[in-house]
Write a protein that holds these residues in place. Structure first.
Motif, PDB file in Angstrom:
ATOM      1  N   THR A  17       0.827  -1.207   0.000  1.00 56.65           N
ATOM      2  CA  THR A  17       0.000   0.000   0.000  1.00 56.65           C
ATOM      3  C   THR A  17       0.856   1.249   0.000  1.00 56.65           C
ATOM      4  O   THR A  17       0.641   2.171  -0.794  1.00 56.65           O
ATOM      5  CB  THR A  17      -0.953  -0.009   1.215  1.00 56.65           C
ATOM      6  N   VAL A  21       0.635   3.634  -3.282  1.00 55.77           N
ATOM      7  CA  VAL A  21      -0.399   4.646  -3.113  1.00 55.77           C
ATOM      8  C   VAL A  21       0.068   6.028  -3.554  1.00 55.77           C
ATOM      9  O   VAL A  21      -0.731   6.865  -3.972  1.00 55.77           O
ATOM     10  CB  VAL A  21      -0.884   4.682  -1.642  1.00 55.77           C
ATOM     11  N   GLY A 147      -6.576   4.236  -0.205  1.00 59.22           N
ATOM     12  CA  GLY A 147      -5.666   5.301   0.192  1.00 59.22           C
ATOM     13  C   GLY A 147      -5.753   6.510  -0.728  1.00 59.22           C
ATOM     14  O   GLY A 147      -5.682   7.656  -0.277  1.00 59.22           O
ATOM     15  N   THR A 148      -5.926   6.259  -2.019  1.00 56.66           N
ATOM     16  CA  THR A 148      -6.082   7.360  -2.972  1.00 56.66           C
ATOM     17  C   THR A 148      -7.372   8.122  -2.708  1.00 56.66           C
ATOM     18  O   THR A 148      -7.406   9.361  -2.712  1.00 56.66           O
ATOM     19  CB  THR A 148      -6.083   6.815  -4.415  1.00 56.66           C
ATOM     20  N   ILE A 150      -9.026   8.311   0.135  1.00 50.77           N
ATOM     21  CA  ILE A 150      -8.868   9.064   1.384  1.00 50.77           C
ATOM     22  C   ILE A 150      -8.026  10.311   1.150  1.00 50.77           C
ATOM     23  O   ILE A 150      -8.346  11.402   1.626  1.00 50.77           O
ATOM     24  CB  ILE A 150      -8.228   8.169   2.467  1.00 50.77           C
ATOM     25  N   GLY A 151      -6.937  10.145   0.390  1.00 53.27           N
ATOM     26  CA  GLY A 151      -6.048  11.270   0.132  1.00 53.27           C
ATOM     27  C   GLY A 151      -6.707  12.387  -0.649  1.00 53.27           C
ATOM     28  O   GLY A 151      -6.464  13.579  -0.395  1.00 53.27           O
ATOM     29  N   TRP A 156      -3.834  13.945   1.748  1.00 54.77           N
ATOM     30  CA  TRP A 156      -2.893  12.844   1.563  1.00 54.77           C
ATOM     31  C   TRP A 156      -2.190  12.467   2.869  1.00 54.77           C
ATOM     32  O   TRP A 156      -1.755  11.330   3.036  1.00 54.77           O
ATOM     33  CB  TRP A 156      -1.873  13.187   0.483  1.00 54.77           C
ATOM     34  N   THR A 159      -3.859   9.649   4.531  1.00 54.38           N
ATOM     35  CA  THR A 159      -3.545   8.368   3.908  1.00 54.38           C
ATOM     36  C   THR A 159      -2.354   7.714   4.583  1.00 54.38           C
ATOM     37  O   THR A 159      -2.366   6.504   4.884  1.00 54.38           O
ATOM     38  CB  THR A 159      -3.249   8.559   2.409  1.00 54.38           C
ATOM     39  N   THR A 238      -9.143   6.318  -8.699  1.00 51.10           N
ATOM     40  CA  THR A 238      -9.298   5.280  -7.676  1.00 51.10           C
ATOM     41  C   THR A 238      -9.681   3.941  -8.294  1.00 51.10           C
ATOM     42  O   THR A 238      -9.038   2.919  -8.058  1.00 51.10           O
ATOM     43  CB  THR A 238     -10.363   5.700  -6.642  1.00 51.10           C
TER      44      THR A 238
END
Length: 402
Positions: A17, A21, A147-148, A150-151, A156, A159, A238
């Motif tokens: 990840t 990410v 993670g993308t 969320i960022g 970011w 993340t 994403t």
């Protein structure tokens, strides 16, 4: 398969990840620090170079403790690096955090590969290694897209806090599920280095650098390529990464299955297909559906090379596999660093966001040529060995009786 492989896969999930990410967050990170996208690409290059340097150093240090304890220490280092990234006030500190996290990468997969291979019968070694690497590929289906997302929506930095949490989960998994193993006995650095005198080991590592470098030449800049060239919205990055990750999972499992049956043919097919698909990506990147399908194929063909290449190194570095295995993980990331740098160069030269695909095709094609060379040399060596075995040995002299 032993339950301990699940623990290794959990650690691999966290590491995978954090490694991948960043590719979906390059535009956000670049904008936050006020740098260009190619400059932000140094976060990929720096991480990869950290793996290259850290793999042999951390593996040698790991010979002083048990393999389980070393895996736990590596996960602790991974957690610290990601927390540093999350708190970075300037780009230089962010880059430092990426390098700190990367130091755990090569040794974890190198030591983990040896542990995984040692838990199963010889004819299942590639499959066991592939199962451990499944954590890395599943990270690209779940961890990286999440993670993308969320960022892009919570920043970011959030993340990287979440990624550090994945590291904690990986640490607990190793502590709970990996059996206690004694410290590797009789390990000498000179003995481990002897594996690098084997031409097949070096050729396998060169194939690793060039083959997987071909993948990273394209996917390092996948976010701007998909948005600026293919015309996708930023939010589509994403699910595009989900497609790439699904391809990686499929390729990894297929590569592991067939590497135990026909290792070299598996390499020919995967490297040849990867070369062709990367070249076609320069055209398909201009069309949404074709671009998405091509991205999934790149993930599948790229990761189909991982189990056979890792197994080939272990097979030819028999007797001293730990350092060679870790260095080969570093070779994957040396290819990543080389490809990310070359991709940034062609973009900065004004050749466009699809230009890195040509770089990737050339790298993968070079790996295919090395695979053919490796097979020719192996057949030659086997023929020499067969002839030597058939040659009559001189008879022992008759004893003299006095």
């Amino acid at each position: 398969m032993p339950l301990a492989l699940l623990a290794l896969a959990i650690g691999a999930f966290g590491i995978g990840t954090t490694e991948f990410v960043i590719m979906g967050l390059l535009p956000e990170v670049a904008a936050d620090f006020g740098v260009t996208v190619p400059t932000a690409g140094l976060l990929v290059t720096g991480y990869a170079l950290g793996v290259v340097a850290g793999a042999p150093v951390m593996t040698v240090l790991g010979t002083k403790v048990s393999r389980k304890r070393m895996l736990m220490l590596l996960m602790g280092l991974f957690i610290a690096g990601n927390l540093l990234c999350a708190a970075a006030p300037v780009f230089g500190v962010m880059l430092t955090g990426r390098i700190v996290a990367s130091l755990a990468h090569g040794a974890f997969f190198g030591i983990g590969s040896v542990v995984a291979a040692g838990l199963v019968a010889p004819q299942k070694r590639a499959g066991a290694i592939a199962l451990m690497f499944t954590g890395l590929t599943v990270a690209n289906v779940v961890g990286v897209p999440l993670g993308t997302f969320i960022g892009q929506n919570a920043g970011w930095r959030t993340t990287f806090v979440v990624v550090a949490g994945l590291g904690v989960l990986g640490l607990l998994g190793v502590a709970r599920l990996v059996p206690n193993m004694p410290k590797p006995g009789g390990v000498r650095l000179r003995h481990e280095l002897a594996a690098f005198r084997n031409a097949q080991v070096l050729l396998a590592m060169a194939m690793t650098v060039l083959g997987f470098g071909g993948v990273f030449a394209a996917v390092t800049y996948v976010a701007p390529m998909m948005t600026e060239v293919a015309g996708f919205a930023d939010s589509s990055v994403t699910w595009l990464l989900v497609l790439f990750g699904l391809g990686m999972v499929a390729g990894n499992l297929v590569g592991g299955r067939f590497a135990d049956r026909a290792l070299m043919p598996m390499l020919y097919v995967s490297l040849g297909g990867l070369t062709l698909v990367l070249a076609l990506f320069t055209v398909t990147a201009h069309h949404k559906v074709a671009a998405a399908l091509t991205l999934a194929l790149i993930g599948a063909l790229g990761f189909a090379t991982v189990p056979p290449l890792q197994k080939r190194v272990l097979d030819h570095a028999h007797g001293a596999p730990t350092l060679a295995s870790a260095v080969n993980i570093g070779a994957f990331n040396l290819g990543n660093a080389l490809a990310a740098w070359l991709g940034g160069l062609v973009i900065a030269a004004g050749l466009g966001y699809t230009a890195p695909n040509w770089v990737g095709a050339l790298l993968a094609g070079s790996a295919l040529l090395l695979a053919f060379l490796s097979a020719v040399l192996q057949r030659r060596d086997e023929a020499r060995g067969a002839r030597a075995a058939q040659e009559p040995r001189p008879a022992a002299p008759e004893p003299v009786h006095l």
